[in-house]
Design a protein around this motif. Structure first.
Motif, PDB file in Angstrom:
ATOM      1  N   LEU A  38       0.818  -1.206   0.000  1.00 60.54           N
ATOM      2  CA  LEU A  38       0.000   0.000   0.000  1.00 60.54           C
ATOM      3  C   LEU A  38       0.857   1.265   0.000  1.00 60.54           C
ATOM      4  O   LEU A  38       0.514   2.255  -0.650  1.00 60.54           O
ATOM      5  CB  LEU A  38      -0.939  -0.006   1.208  1.00 60.54           C
ATOM      6  N   ILE A  39       1.969   1.235   0.711  1.00 60.33           N
ATOM      7  CA  ILE A  39       2.874   2.389   0.708  1.00 60.33           C
ATOM      8  C   ILE A  39       3.402   2.631  -0.706  1.00 60.33           C
ATOM      9  O   ILE A  39       3.425   3.774  -1.200  1.00 60.33           O
ATOM     10  CB  ILE A  39       4.033   2.165   1.694  1.00 60.33           C
ATOM     11  N   ALA A  40       3.818   1.559  -1.383  1.00 57.49           N
ATOM     12  CA  ALA A  40       4.327   1.694  -2.750  1.00 57.49           C
ATOM     13  C   ALA A  40       3.256   2.246  -3.685  1.00 57.49           C
ATOM     14  O   ALA A  40       3.521   3.124  -4.521  1.00 57.49           O
ATOM     15  CB  ALA A  40       4.825   0.339  -3.249  1.00 57.49           C
ATOM     16  N   ALA A  45       1.623   5.229  -7.495  1.00 56.34           N
ATOM     17  CA  ALA A  45       0.414   5.128  -8.334  1.00 56.34           C
ATOM     18  C   ALA A  45      -0.812   5.339  -7.450  1.00 56.34           C
ATOM     19  O   ALA A  45      -1.598   4.404  -7.228  1.00 56.34           O
ATOM     20  CB  ALA A  45       0.359   3.773  -9.034  1.00 56.34           C
ATOM     21  N   PRO A  46      -1.017   6.568  -6.962  1.00 60.80           N
ATOM     22  CA  PRO A  46      -2.064   6.810  -5.954  1.00 60.80           C
ATOM     23  C   PRO A  46      -3.466   6.394  -6.377  1.00 60.80           C
ATOM     24  O   PRO A  46      -4.235   5.896  -5.557  1.00 60.80           O
ATOM     25  CB  PRO A  46      -1.980   8.326  -5.728  1.00 60.80           C
ATOM     26  N   LEU A 150     -12.264  10.289  -0.747  1.00 57.93           N
ATOM     27  CA  LEU A 150     -12.355  11.743  -0.607  1.00 57.93           C
ATOM     28  C   LEU A 150     -11.054  12.316  -0.051  1.00 57.93           C
ATOM     29  O   LEU A 150     -10.614  13.391  -0.464  1.00 57.93           O
ATOM     30  CB  LEU A 150     -13.533  12.111   0.299  1.00 57.93           C
ATOM     31  N   LEU A 151     -10.438  11.598   0.869  1.00 60.08           N
ATOM     32  CA  LEU A 151      -9.167  12.040   1.436  1.00 60.08           C
ATOM     33  C   LEU A 151      -8.068  12.013   0.378  1.00 60.08           C
ATOM     34  O   LEU A 151      -7.240  12.930   0.297  1.00 60.08           O
ATOM     35  CB  LEU A 151      -8.799  11.139   2.616  1.00 60.08           C
ATOM     36  N   LEU A 152      -8.067  10.983  -0.452  1.00 60.43           N
ATOM     37  CA  LEU A 152      -7.041  10.850  -1.492  1.00 60.43           C
ATOM     38  C   LEU A 152      -7.145  11.964  -2.526  1.00 60.43           C
ATOM     39  O   LEU A 152      -6.133  12.378  -3.107  1.00 60.43           O
ATOM     40  CB  LEU A 152      -7.188   9.488  -2.176  1.00 60.43           C
ATOM     41  N   LEU A 153      -8.348  12.469  -2.773  1.00 64.15           N
ATOM     42  CA  LEU A 153      -8.558  13.486  -3.790  1.00 64.15           C
ATOM     43  C   LEU A 153      -8.220  14.890  -3.309  1.00 64.15           C
ATOM     44  O   LEU A 153      -8.243  15.837  -4.108  1.00 64.15           O
ATOM     45  CB  LEU A 153     -10.022  13.437  -4.278  1.00 64.15           C
ATOM     46  N   GLU A 154      -7.915  15.045  -2.036  1.00 61.60           N
ATOM     47  CA  GLU A 154      -7.478  16.335  -1.507  1.00 61.60           C
ATOM     48  C   GLU A 154      -6.063  16.640  -1.993  1.00 61.60           C
ATOM     49  O   GLU A 154      -5.345  15.733  -2.450  1.00 61.60           O
ATOM     50  CB  GLU A 154      -7.513  16.309   0.024  1.00 61.60           C
ATOM     51  N   VAL A 161      -3.558  10.080   3.108  1.00 64.83           N
ATOM     52  CA  VAL A 161      -3.973   8.691   3.324  1.00 64.83           C
ATOM     53  C   VAL A 161      -2.858   7.917   4.014  1.00 64.83           C
ATOM     54  O   VAL A 161      -3.103   7.125   4.937  1.00 64.83           O
ATOM     55  CB  VAL A 161      -4.354   8.023   1.990  1.00 64.83           C
ATOM     56  N   LEU A 162      -1.626   8.134   3.578  1.00 63.59           N
ATOM     57  CA  LEU A 162      -0.490   7.452   4.196  1.00 63.59           C
ATOM     58  C   LEU A 162      -0.378   7.822   5.669  1.00 63.59           C
ATOM     59  O   LEU A 162      -0.096   6.960   6.525  1.00 63.59           O
ATOM     60  CB  LEU A 162       0.801   7.819   3.461  1.00 63.59           C
ATOM     61  N   THR A 163      -0.635   9.091   5.988  1.00 65.27           N
ATOM     62  CA  THR A 163      -0.600   9.538   7.384  1.00 65.27           C
ATOM     63  C   THR A 163      -1.620   8.790   8.229  1.00 65.27           C
ATOM     64  O   THR A 163      -1.299   8.275   9.307  1.00 65.27           O
ATOM     65  CB  THR A 163      -0.858  11.053   7.455  1.00 65.27           C
ATOM     66  N   PHE A 164      -2.841   8.714   7.739  1.00 59.88           N
ATOM     67  CA  PHE A 164      -3.876   8.046   8.544  1.00 59.88           C
ATOM     68  C   PHE A 164      -3.590   6.557   8.696  1.00 59.88           C
ATOM     69  O   PHE A 164      -3.805   5.968   9.769  1.00 59.88           O
ATOM     70  CB  PHE A 164      -5.267   8.349   7.966  1.00 59.88           C
ATOM     71  N   MET A 165      -3.044   5.937   7.655  1.00 58.83           N
ATOM     72  CA  MET A 165      -2.728   4.517   7.755  1.00 58.83           C
ATOM     73  C   MET A 165      -1.583   4.270   8.739  1.00 58.83           C
ATOM     74  O   MET A 165      -1.615   3.313   9.525  1.00 58.83           O
ATOM     75  CB  MET A 165      -2.377   3.966   6.378  1.00 58.83           C
ATOM     76  N   ILE A 166      -0.576   5.137   8.709  1.00 59.40           N
ATOM     77  CA  ILE A 166       0.528   5.006   9.664  1.00 59.40           C
ATOM     78  C   ILE A 166       0.022   5.143  11.092  1.00 59.40           C
ATOM     79  O   ILE A 166       0.429   4.388  11.992  1.00 59.40           O
ATOM     80  CB  ILE A 166       1.621   6.053   9.368  1.00 59.40           C
ATOM     81  N   LEU A 167      -0.897   6.071  11.311  1.00 55.44           N
ATOM     82  CA  LEU A 167      -1.401   6.279  12.675  1.00 55.44           C
ATOM     83  C   LEU A 167      -2.240   5.097  13.159  1.00 55.44           C
ATOM     84  O   LEU A 167      -2.188   4.749  14.339  1.00 55.44           O
ATOM     85  CB  LEU A 167      -2.216   7.566  12.742  1.00 55.44           C
TER      86      LEU A 167
END
Length: 288
Positions: A38-40, A45-46, A150-154, A161-167
């Motif tokens: 998912l990080i990659a 390729a978001p 919606l978060l990804l489109l900001e 998105v990466l921030t929320f997943m890390i948290l």
């Protein structure tokens, strides 16, 4: 000749298990593999992330619907699956309006489908219960998942998105470590006996530290936003996990599925992610 204890074949070695009774090596391998993939995707390729999450939403919805029908709760699977995908995907071209419109349309279709699924001459049984649980499932999985789109489109959405997943991972790791090492006081024993207040505190510490670092380094924003986000995600991630625990307790099952070794089903991995996606979108949209 009967075997003596010394003659008996040696027992097969068992894989180490966690306190939750899971295959720990398998759980770690699967978790690490999913996380790195998912990080990659998010970095290189978001937009592919939307497809990955959409597929996960479909599988998770199927898992839950299957378990519910095994318990004689007749959720209408076809409109729930198709409409759930519409709720998730229409956030891409039309944002929140697409999500809300698809949700309302799917809810209406599910109501009518359940009303007439036994034909026009037979009154449905448990209509109110089944319809309410259908709408709960539609909200629980596709609607909350849509906030990740919606978060990804900001602006800098992949980093958000990466921030929320890390948290969420920080919350899980902190809770596990503190719970194993120091857990003495059950948090909600009637719902999840293995959750402890010490584990909750560990989740808070790890998630707040993770929030400070990710919001500062990845998003280049005020570190206090990371504190707010870290605390908020621990609360909703914990509640999301407890919600699924109570549902599985009422259904008399351990896992929603078996697709992910050491974890259970897809839904067993999404339970804390789904509400966290909504809170991340809300906090970051409001404060960034």
């Amino acid at each position: 000749m009967p075997q003596t204890p010394d003659d008996a074949a040696p027992a097969e070695p068992q894989a180490p298990t966690s306190r939750a009774g899971r295959n720990l090596p398998a759980a770690l391998a699967v978790g690490l593999g999913l996380g790195l993939s998912l990080i990659a995707i998010l970095l290189f390729a978001p937009k592919v992330f939307i497809g990955v999450v959409g597929a996960a939403v479909g599988v998770a919805t199927w898992e839950v619907a299957k378990r519910l029908r095994e318990a004689d709760v007749l959720v209408p699977r076809i409109p729930l699956l198709v409409g759930g995908q519409a709720v998730f995907w229409l956030g891409w071209p039309w944002g929140a309006q697409g999500v809300v419109g698809a949700f309302a349309a799917t809810a209406l279709v599910c109501m009518v489908w359940r009303l007439f699924d036994h034909g026009l001459s037979t009154a449905p049984k448990n209509f109110l219960r089944d319809t309410a649980i259908t709408l709960f499932t539609l909200t629980w999985i596709p609607l909350l998942a849509a906030f990740s789109t919606l978060l990804l489109l900001e602006p800098d959405g992949n980093l958000r998105v990466l921030t929320f997943m890390i948290l969420v991972v920080c919350s899980d790791v902190g809770g596990y470590v503190a719970g194993v090492l120091f857990g003495r006081h059950p948090m909600v024993p009637a719902i999840s006996p293995k959750k402890s207040w010490e584990g909750f505190c560990g989740s808070l510490v790890f998630s707040v530290i993770g929030g400070l670092l990710t919001v500062t380094l990845l998003l280049e924003a005020n570190s206090m936003i990371g504190v707010v986000l870290g605390v908020g995600l621990v609360v909703v991630a914990t509640c999301g996990d407890l919600v699924e625990s109570q549902i599985k307790r009422e259904l008399g099952i351990k896992d929603m599925g078996t697709m992910l070794p050491g974890h259970g089903g897809i839904m067993d991995r999404l339970d804390s992610m789904l509400p966290s996606a909504f809170v991340s979108w809300l906090v970051l949209s409001a404060l960034l």
